[in-house]
Design a protein around this motif. Sequence first.
Motif, mmCIF file in Angstrom:
data_model
loop_
_atom_site.group_PDB
_atom_site.id
_atom_site.type_symbol
_atom_site.label_atom_id
_atom_site.label_comp_id
_atom_site.label_asym_id
_atom_site.label_seq_id
_atom_site.Cartn_x
_atom_site.Cartn_y
_atom_site.Cartn_z
ATOM 1 N N VAL A 70 2.234 -22.337 -18.989
ATOM 2 C CA VAL A 70 1.011 -21.772 -19.543
ATOM 3 C C VAL A 70 1.245 -21.591 -21.035
ATOM 4 O O VAL A 70 2.309 -21.134 -21.461
ATOM 5 C CB VAL A 70 0.624 -20.434 -18.874
ATOM 6 C CG1 VAL A 70 1.709 -19.388 -19.029
ATOM 7 C CG2 VAL A 70 -0.701 -19.913 -19.453
ATOM 8 N N ILE A 88 0.255 -20.166 -10.741
ATOM 9 C CA ILE A 88 -0.806 -20.109 -11.746
ATOM 10 C C ILE A 88 -2.011 -20.895 -11.249
ATOM 11 O O ILE A 88 -1.860 -21.955 -10.642
ATOM 12 C CB ILE A 88 -0.311 -20.638 -13.106
ATOM 13 C CG1 ILE A 88 -1.392 -20.499 -14.182
ATOM 14 C CG2 ILE A 88 0.174 -22.068 -12.997
ATOM 15 C CD1 ILE A 88 -0.875 -20.762 -15.591
ATOM 16 N N SER A 90 -5.970 -22.298 -12.406
ATOM 17 C CA SER A 90 -7.008 -22.512 -13.413
ATOM 18 C C SER A 90 -8.238 -23.104 -12.745
ATOM 19 O O SER A 90 -8.130 -24.023 -11.928
ATOM 20 C CB SER A 90 -6.518 -23.459 -14.511
ATOM 21 O OG SER A 90 -7.580 -23.750 -15.412
ATOM 22 N N ASP A 95 -9.014 -27.400 -18.970
ATOM 23 C CA ASP A 95 -7.573 -27.562 -18.759
ATOM 24 C C ASP A 95 -7.268 -29.002 -18.338
ATOM 25 O O ASP A 95 -7.200 -29.318 -17.147
ATOM 26 C CB ASP A 95 -7.073 -26.567 -17.695
ATOM 27 C CG ASP A 95 -6.476 -25.325 -18.319
ATOM 28 O OD1 ASP A 95 -5.842 -25.443 -19.379
ATOM 29 O OD2 ASP A 95 -6.648 -24.240 -17.746
ATOM 30 N N LEU A 101 -1.190 -25.312 -19.041
ATOM 31 C CA LEU A 101 -2.538 -24.780 -18.863
ATOM 32 C C LEU A 101 -2.841 -23.799 -19.989
ATOM 33 O O LEU A 101 -1.963 -23.071 -20.443
ATOM 34 C CB LEU A 101 -2.659 -24.066 -17.519
ATOM 35 C CG LEU A 101 -2.452 -24.921 -16.259
ATOM 36 C CD1 LEU A 101 -2.521 -24.038 -15.018
ATOM 37 C CD2 LEU A 101 -3.480 -26.034 -16.183
ATOM 38 N N PRO A 104 -5.980 -20.146 -17.648
ATOM 39 C CA PRO A 104 -5.789 -19.695 -16.265
ATOM 40 C C PRO A 104 -6.629 -18.462 -15.950
ATOM 41 O O PRO A 104 -6.949 -17.660 -16.840
ATOM 42 C CB PRO A 104 -4.294 -19.357 -16.219
ATOM 43 C CG PRO A 104 -3.991 -18.910 -17.614
ATOM 44 C CD PRO A 104 -4.834 -19.800 -18.504
ATOM 45 N N ILE A 107 -2.448 -15.393 -12.636
ATOM 46 C CA ILE A 107 -1.013 -15.634 -12.808
ATOM 47 C C ILE A 107 -0.255 -14.670 -11.910
ATOM 48 O O ILE A 107 -0.551 -13.467 -11.883
ATOM 49 C CB ILE A 107 -0.569 -15.449 -14.275
ATOM 50 C CG1 ILE A 107 -1.151 -16.568 -15.143
ATOM 51 C CG2 ILE A 107 0.954 -15.450 -14.378
ATOM 52 C CD1 ILE A 107 -0.822 -16.423 -16.631
#
Length: 212
Positions: A70, A88, A90, A95, A101, A104, A107
């Motif tokens: 991330v 994670i 998204s 993305d 990423l 997101p 997480i």
Amino acid sequence: MQSPITFFTIEEYLQLEQTSEIRHEYLGGQVFAMSGGSKEHNTITLNIASRVRSHLRGGSCSVFMADMKVRIELANQNKNIFYYPDVIVSCDSQDQDRFSLNYPCLIIEVLSPSTELTDRREKLVNYRNLETLQEYVLISQDEIKVEVYRKDAQGNWSLTILSKDDKLRLNSVGLTLTMADIYEDVIMDALKQASNKYDLSDFDNESRQAVR
């Protein structure tokens, strides 16, 4: 003897990650090697990631674990950060990068002795700079304990601490997980073994016989 600190550009760091046998996190030019996780750490991560992926399959959201970075851009400090979260998610069409990423919504980090302070302090502060992030979840691996940092519609963050009798509601992806889901083959097995060690009916029979 003092050793000089090596600083990397983002391009140098990303190139390093392409060829390195171990993963590194990137913090404003400095690179830090990541240690390996325990069996418990990996099992919990897989339990969560597999259930989230099954729930989101066929939709517009993507789920990754362990090897997806991330990226956090701290504009006010002119600094970039790259972390490797345990899980994670998204749901943002922006993305499109293959290796990281930027947007997101969820997480999750599984705590370990070597990373717990970083996850609780440094990462908590930096992850909250991600505008799209709705929930940051910390999972203990040595006890049944889950900490959920959740952002409301006004942008304020709150903390909810869950224990063995609670359920984890992930509003960001519309999924509820039980503690048995999260700790399958880890702590839950130990609890089951402990509860099955003594048969209550046998205990009652023995008690009655002793009274007689």
